[in-house]
Scaffold this motif. Structure first.
Motif, mmCIF file in Angstrom:
data_model
loop_
_atom_site.group_PDB
_atom_site.id
_atom_site.type_symbol
_atom_site.label_atom_id
_atom_site.label_comp_id
_atom_site.label_asym_id
_atom_site.label_seq_id
_atom_site.Cartn_x
_atom_site.Cartn_y
_atom_site.Cartn_z
ATOM 1 N N ARG A 256 0.833 -1.196 0.000
ATOM 2 C CA ARG A 256 0.000 0.000 0.000
ATOM 3 C C ARG A 256 0.871 1.250 0.000
ATOM 4 N NH1 ARG A 256 -3.994 -2.227 -2.330
ATOM 5 N NH2 ARG A 256 -4.895 -3.959 -1.156
ATOM 6 N N GLU A 257 1.679 1.370 -1.037
ATOM 7 C CA GLU A 257 2.559 2.521 -1.218
ATOM 8 C C GLU A 257 2.395 3.039 -2.645
ATOM 9 O OE1 GLU A 257 4.508 3.944 0.945
ATOM 10 O OE2 GLU A 257 4.990 2.467 2.519
ATOM 11 N N SER A 258 2.811 4.264 -2.866
ATOM 12 C CA SER A 258 2.840 4.781 -4.230
ATOM 13 C C SER A 258 3.964 4.086 -4.997
ATOM 14 C CB SER A 258 3.080 6.292 -4.218
ATOM 15 O OG SER A 258 4.394 6.577 -3.771
ATOM 16 N N SER A 259 3.848 4.083 -6.296
ATOM 17 C CA SER A 259 4.860 3.423 -7.121
ATOM 18 C C SER A 259 6.223 4.091 -7.003
ATOM 19 C CB SER A 259 4.412 3.406 -8.586
ATOM 20 O OG SER A 259 4.116 4.713 -9.044
ATOM 21 N N SER A 260 6.253 5.397 -6.790
ATOM 22 C CA SER A 260 7.539 6.103 -6.696
ATOM 23 C C SER A 260 8.281 5.759 -5.412
ATOM 24 C CB SER A 260 7.332 7.613 -6.789
ATOM 25 O OG SER A 260 6.572 8.087 -5.696
ATOM 26 N N VAL A 261 7.552 5.228 -4.421
ATOM 27 C CA VAL A 261 8.172 4.761 -3.183
ATOM 28 C C VAL A 261 8.509 3.274 -3.281
ATOM 29 C CG1 VAL A 261 7.796 4.343 -0.710
ATOM 30 C CG2 VAL A 261 7.080 6.516 -1.746
#
Length: 275
Positions: A256-261
């Motif tokens: 459950r993180e953004s793709s950039s992270v």
């Protein structure tokens, strides 16, 4: 959570030989400033000034309102020209270098940011805003005419714009080389058979920034699920269609993180395993 994913990847990379496939949607480009389609502020939620997207985003509507549709698409062209690849795009480019021939990237995005980031093995299953083709299909897709400028949404087409948006072979209107709501997937323009072939040989599928609202991405995920291979969802949202159809699956892993992270972290894990 990343420790568990590392164990999964270690098995996939050392004991299997199939593809490591990435399926990306509008969420990965949102951090580059491009609006998604079905989020609260998404393009398909808001529609245009006058029409709902299921009406406006069709070949039928284009065949009767070419200038209005092109006005909208030239605004899209402006947004794409201003967008730059973000850390998620760049991480996938580095992951491709690490994985070599096992890497596959299937994208629903039409913005070309994966290629701009340097990724080579890209299958654009909804087409590309960087290309046009004859609306009567008299020729192969072409690069977007250089002499047609991007515009603000309120700007009208000029006579010279209209001239350059006509097919040089038959004189009919050119159209964006993208999939509309009243059209079907095919292999020629949208890699339909290729995508299922990739899914059939995938050992682990990363589903990134997509809600599962279109048929071919759902088919890809379901194919991998039937084969009992690993599926990793990378999306800060947790109520997507993919979450629903994969609920209870023993081979599902969610980040459950953004793709950039998440993707730079994933790249580091792959690099560490392959050392």
């Amino acid at each position: 959570m990343m420790k568990e994913l590392k164990e999964i990847l270690n098995t996939v990379l050392r004991e299997k030989t199939g593809y490591i496939t990435f399926l990306t949607g509008a969420g990965i480009s949102a951090e580059s400033g491009l609006p998604t389609y079905r989020s609260i502020d998404g393009i398909w939620i808001k529609g245009t000034r006058y029409h709902r997207p299921e009406e406006f985003g069709t070949y039928r509507y284009f065949s009767q309102n070419q200038e209005e549709v092109w006005q909208y698409n030239l605004f899209w062209k402006k947004m794409i020209e201003e967008a730059k690849p973000n850390p998620g795009h760049l991480a996938l480019t580095e992951i491709e270098k690490l994985l070599g021939s096992r890497f596959r990237l299937i994208t629903q995005n039409v913005d070309g940011l994966h290629q701009e980031a340097g990724t080579k093995e890209v299958y654009e299953i909804h087409g590309s805003k960087h290309q046009v083709r004859c609306s009567k299909e008299c020729s192969e897709p072409l690069e977007f005419p250089e002499n047609v400028p991007a515009k603000e949404y309120t700007e009208d087409l000029m006579p010279e714009d209209i001239d350059h948006l006509k097919c040089r072979k038959c004189g009919n209107w050119l159209r964006p080389n993208t999939l509309w709501f009243d059209e079907s997937y095919n292999e020629k323009n949208y890699y339909f058979n290729t995508s299922y072939g990739i899914a059939d040989h995938t050992d682990i599928l990363f589903v990134i920034g997509t809600s599962g609202s279109t048929a071919l991405p759902v088919g890809i995920v379901e194919t991998v699920k039937i084969r009992a291979q690993w599926i990793v969802l990378i999306n800060p949202e947790s109520d997507t269609y993919f979450d629903a159809i994969l609920k209870g699956s023993k081979t599902l892993y969610s980040i459950r993180e953004s793709s950039s992270v998440a993707l730079p972290q994933l790249g580091n894990i792959i690099e560490e395993i392959l050392k």
